[in-house]
Write an enzyme that holds these catalytic residues in place. Structure first.
Site, PDB file in Angstrom:
ATOM      1  N   ASP A  99       0.867  -1.178   0.000  1.00  0.00           N
ATOM      2  CA  ASP A  99       0.000   0.000   0.000  1.00  0.00           C
ATOM      3  C   ASP A  99       0.903   1.226   0.000  1.00  0.00           C
ATOM      4  O   ASP A  99       2.134   1.114   0.041  1.00  0.00           O
ATOM      5  CB  ASP A  99      -0.971  -0.043   1.176  1.00  0.00           C
ATOM      6  CG  ASP A  99      -0.308   0.332   2.481  1.00  0.00           C
ATOM      7  OD1 ASP A  99       0.915   0.566   2.486  1.00  0.00           O
ATOM      8  OD2 ASP A  99      -0.997   0.381   3.499  1.00  0.00           O
ATOM      9  N   SER A 100       0.312   2.398  -0.077  1.00  0.00           N
ATOM     10  CA  SER A 100       1.093   3.613  -0.320  1.00  0.00           C
ATOM     11  C   SER A 100       1.324   4.433   0.938  1.00  0.00           C
ATOM     12  O   SER A 100       2.100   5.385   0.922  1.00  0.00           O
ATOM     13  CB  SER A 100       0.342   4.487  -1.323  1.00  0.00           C
ATOM     14  OG  SER A 100      -0.921   4.842  -0.766  1.00  0.00           O
ATOM     15  N   GLY A 102      -1.336   5.878   2.180  1.00  0.00           N
ATOM     16  CA  GLY A 102      -2.528   6.735   2.136  1.00  0.00           C
ATOM     17  C   GLY A 102      -3.496   6.436   3.272  1.00  0.00           C
ATOM     18  O   GLY A 102      -4.098   7.351   3.841  1.00  0.00           O
ATOM     19  N   PHE A 103      -3.622   5.161   3.603  1.00  0.00           N
ATOM     20  CA  PHE A 103      -4.551   4.789   4.675  1.00  0.00           C
ATOM     21  C   PHE A 103      -4.135   5.415   6.002  1.00  0.00           C
ATOM     22  O   PHE A 103      -4.977   5.749   6.836  1.00  0.00           O
ATOM     23  CB  PHE A 103      -4.627   3.261   4.803  1.00  0.00           C
ATOM     24  CG  PHE A 103      -5.650   2.803   5.804  1.00  0.00           C
ATOM     25  CD1 PHE A 103      -7.011   2.862   5.505  1.00  0.00           C
ATOM     26  CD2 PHE A 103      -5.266   2.324   7.058  1.00  0.00           C
ATOM     27  CE1 PHE A 103      -7.967   2.454   6.440  1.00  0.00           C
ATOM     28  CE2 PHE A 103      -6.211   1.910   7.988  1.00  0.00           C
ATOM     29  CZ  PHE A 103      -7.566   1.974   7.682  1.00  0.00           C
ATOM     30  N   GLN A 195     -11.296   7.296  -4.950  1.00  0.00           N
ATOM     31  CA  GLN A 195     -11.896   7.812  -3.718  1.00  0.00           C
ATOM     32  C   GLN A 195     -13.252   8.441  -4.043  1.00  0.00           C
ATOM     33  O   GLN A 195     -13.742   8.306  -5.164  1.00  0.00           O
ATOM     34  CB  GLN A 195     -10.946   8.831  -3.058  1.00  0.00           C
ATOM     35  CG  GLN A 195      -9.671   8.200  -2.483  1.00  0.00           C
ATOM     36  CD  GLN A 195      -9.946   7.315  -1.278  1.00  0.00           C
ATOM     37  OE1 GLN A 195     -11.020   7.386  -0.651  1.00  0.00           O
ATOM     38  NE2 GLN A 195      -8.990   6.435  -0.958  1.00  0.00           N
ATOM     39  N   ASP A 272      -7.888  -7.319   0.582  1.00  0.00           N
ATOM     40  CA  ASP A 272      -6.932  -7.529   1.675  1.00  0.00           C
ATOM     41  C   ASP A 272      -7.616  -7.105   2.954  1.00  0.00           C
ATOM     42  O   ASP A 272      -8.490  -6.233   2.945  1.00  0.00           O
ATOM     43  CB  ASP A 272      -5.668  -6.683   1.497  1.00  0.00           C
ATOM     44  CG  ASP A 272      -5.895  -5.252   1.945  1.00  0.00           C
ATOM     45  OD1 ASP A 272      -6.525  -4.481   1.189  1.00  0.00           O
ATOM     46  OD2 ASP A 272      -5.498  -4.899   3.072  1.00  0.00           O
ATOM     47  N   CYS A 310     -11.436 -28.962   7.896  1.00  0.00           N
ATOM     48  CA  CYS A 310     -10.391 -27.958   7.681  1.00  0.00           C
ATOM     49  C   CYS A 310      -9.026 -28.587   7.960  1.00  0.00           C
ATOM     50  O   CYS A 310      -8.814 -29.197   8.997  1.00  0.00           O
ATOM     51  CB  CYS A 310     -10.625 -26.764   8.599  1.00  0.00           C
ATOM     52  SG  CYS A 310      -9.349 -25.499   8.464  1.00  0.00           S
ATOM     53  N   CYS A 312      -6.253 -27.152   8.647  1.00  0.00           N
ATOM     54  CA  CYS A 312      -5.331 -26.259   9.363  1.00  0.00           C
ATOM     55  C   CYS A 312      -4.898 -26.873  10.693  1.00  0.00           C
ATOM     56  O   CYS A 312      -5.558 -27.772  11.216  1.00  0.00           O
ATOM     57  CB  CYS A 312      -5.975 -24.890   9.581  1.00  0.00           C
ATOM     58  SG  CYS A 312      -6.935 -24.756  11.101  1.00  0.00           S
ATOM     59  N   CYS A 315      -7.529 -27.002  13.551  1.00  0.00           N
ATOM     60  CA  CYS A 315      -8.619 -27.971  13.433  1.00  0.00           C
ATOM     61  C   CYS A 315      -8.149 -29.415  13.633  1.00  0.00           C
ATOM     62  O   CYS A 315      -8.951 -30.337  13.621  1.00  0.00           O
ATOM     63  CB  CYS A 315      -9.353 -27.780  12.113  1.00  0.00           C
ATOM     64  SG  CYS A 315     -10.314 -26.246  12.120  1.00  0.00           S
ATOM     65  N   HIS A 340      -6.135 -20.655  11.378  1.00  0.00           N
ATOM     66  CA  HIS A 340      -7.439 -21.153  10.932  1.00  0.00           C
ATOM     67  C   HIS A 340      -8.150 -20.112  10.073  1.00  0.00           C
ATOM     68  O   HIS A 340      -8.680 -20.426   9.000  1.00  0.00           O
ATOM     69  CB  HIS A 340      -8.340 -21.541  12.102  1.00  0.00           C
ATOM     70  CG  HIS A 340      -9.738 -21.850  11.639  1.00  0.00           C
ATOM     71  ND1 HIS A 340     -10.059 -23.045  11.018  1.00  0.00           N
ATOM     72  CD2 HIS A 340     -10.867 -21.105  11.612  1.00  0.00           C
ATOM     73  CE1 HIS A 340     -11.327 -23.009  10.660  1.00  0.00           C
ATOM     74  NE2 HIS A 340     -11.848 -21.846  11.007  1.00  0.00           N
TER      75      HIS A 340
END
Lengths: 376, 376
Positions: A99-100, A102-103, A195, A272, A310, A312, A315, A340
């Site tokens: 990401d940049s 910006g968030f 935006q 994401d 599952c 994982c 589990c 999980h």
């Protein structure tokens, strides 16, 4: 050509309106393909929290996310560059998106001053000043060597004044242009970010302006910042058809499993979110029958796994054992539930891709929503 | 017969005196063999901190340790028994040894009152009272279903008054007898624990008393509680030859890599310690060239791994990356360093076993000590 996006199949009909349909594709990057719709786990500081490389690979993740702001502050993009870029530094051999920063204009707003030229942060680590201009955001991401870079955008809180939202949206367009000009690397794709707050018209206008600049991919940003899910879905529905059909569409920072399916229904290709790991650390597990709050007393002697099929590591154990780990403040609890949830998100996307390919996504969507029940 | 201890080879000559020689053996348990000398990672609360089952297996660990006091308090031995015992609960399919809670008489002394009948703890969790008699210590361990149970012993701080040490040693013998009488399970081995502080004569006497009761294994307890390493080695050297030759000898709660080799030289077969994981969490790594303090600034841009030939997940990355994880407070730092240290300890024992089998242990010992340098 290092980058390529192919739409393999699109849902034939849609309940939501023209231009809104789930699609199955492949996004090719210099570090391999990303099957879409795809979910990217978040490795803010060069690691998905608590998860080793081997474990992360096993979840089925293809592309992961790194954070420009945090990595530039610590250990610094020059250090990472000297150590082989983000790929060499972290050891992740697949595609990486950065990401940049910006968030952070939104999430660290009280430590950040934004002018037309740049954002200036007071570091959350040591109070030193950090400047983030569009040019610097690109330079950092070039040093990090991610496959996909994001333009610097001006994210503001919602709700907000019409003036503030228009101002930030217009600045995001000017900054996107400056980012595009600043890019010198040939093996990285720079994605634009649309935006416009909750103003559908403004979003469509912004999407058009960005599309005119011909980016290799487009994100919808500034959502999941406090607004109602229905508002978010409305904005996705307005924006998605305004983006070029033949380029990947990425919904940033979203979200719950239901949000992913709602995004996919509206033509989103990439997602994401920190949810699988953050919620895992906080003892909340995602399952096909809704949320499991692992600390709940009802699981104290429950010999069954979270999800029987599952594969994982969590589990492989009983809910009683997982609960014990959280009760005893053992770090293995957060680790196993993060794992999980990462498996769960990847499986959900895998199933969604199969459903689209087999032209039964609408049915798949309804079945998932029914299973989740109130946790939608 | 579920249990069996075979000495496969013993160092032919010894520099330390008669009866003191490294030996290579196999301790067979209902859940499989333990190659000796062997190191047991500590899973106090039903998990080796921060390490999944899959990862723990990969370190080469054969037998692990669980803690009677902590597990009886939370989640409770009845709960664990209903969930398949410690094996079913944790998923560890190999041998498990449980301590008796005796160490907590020392480590939680200010919350514990000891009488001839029993120890009474004020729970460190909620202040409730927990009684630990020899009979209860065995009952808990039978419910946990460990392969090896330990007798309840009376551990006291060192240095201490001669009277206090004699009193605790004699009580430990009486308690060992009560534990032996209390055992009803056929598929668990109950090991005795020799006490006696730093008084070699008292240790030898205690060893003789215990040996006369014919236990299937013998531990040396009450060491590594603050005394100098040389004092500890002196006591091991005095006690070890006083124990039956054909039974496994276990040095409890020890220690650093050098302490393990010093123990092996004096005929010890089994060790356990929290050091690999606790030090790993605190950014200290063990290597063949000594300790690495991972937060040290000198590693900020070090592209080399901790140990080039180590197959652990930490050594797949650079020291710079590992340092970054600790600087950024990422839980992956403690996880990776715990893993490395567990691999290191298992490798050290593997190498020691090979050296004994090939009759070159003295040489192996000297080379390791030379490599560790000042960190001995």
């Amino acid at each position: 050509m290092s980058f390529r996006f192919d739409t393999l199949s699109t849902e034939p009909q849609t309940e939501l309106g023209p231009g809104l349909a789930a699609r199955r594709g492949t996004f090719l990057t210099p570090h391999g393909p990303v099957e879409t719709p795809g979910f990217m786990p978040v490795g803010t500081q060069g690691t998905v929290k608590g998860i080793t490389l081997e474990q992360l690979r096993a979840t089925g993740a293809q592309m992961i996310l790194g954070n420009t702001y945090h990595l530039a502050l610590r250990p610094g993009e020059q250090t990472i560059q000297r150590l082989g870029g983000l790929h060499g530094f972290t050891g992740w051999e697949g595609p990486i998106l950065t990401d940049s920063g910006g968030f952070q204009l939104f999430s660290l707003a009280e430590m950040c001053k934004v002018t037309e030229e740049k954002a200036v942060f007071k570091s959350h680590l040591d109070g030193s000043l950090m400047e983030l201009s569009p040019e610097r955001a690109v330079a950092i991401q070039q040093a990090l060597g991610s496959d996909v870079m994001m333009v610097l955008d001006h994210v503001v809180a919602l709700p907000n004044s019409t003036e503030a939202i228009h101002d930030a949206t217009q600045r995001s367009i000017r900054w996107a242009r400056r980012c595009q000009k600043a890019q010198t690397s040939a093996n990285q794709a720079l994605f634009a970010i649309v935006q416009g707050g909750l103003d559908a018209e403004l979003r469509v206008w912004c999407a058009g302006e960005m599309a005119a600049m011909d980016f290799p991919g487009y994100a919808i940003g500034g959502l999941s910042v406090g607004e109602e899910p229905s508002e978010m879905y409305r904005i996705i529905a307005a924006t998605s058809p305004a983006l070029p059909t033949h380029k990947p569409r990425y919904l940033m920072g979203v979200g719950r499993p239901i949000d992913l399916l709602e995004g996919i229904r509206r033509g989103i290709d990439l997602f994401d979110c920190v949810m699988p790991t953050r919620n895992g650390r906080n003892a909340l597990a995602f399952t096909d029958t809704g949320y499991v709050r692992m600390k709940n007393r009802q699981y104290a002697e429950d010999p069954t796994p979270l999800e029987p099929h599952c594969p994982c590591p969590a589990c492989g154990r009983s809910k009683a054992y997982l609960r014990h780990l959280f009760q005893a403040n053992e770090m293995l609890g957060p680790i196993l539930l993060s794992l999980h949830n990462l498996y769960y998100y990847q499986r959900l996307m895998h199933e969604a891709r199969a459903a689209i390919a087999e032209r039964r996504f609408a049915e798949f969507y309804r079945a998932k929503v029914a299973g989740w029940g109130k946790d939608c």
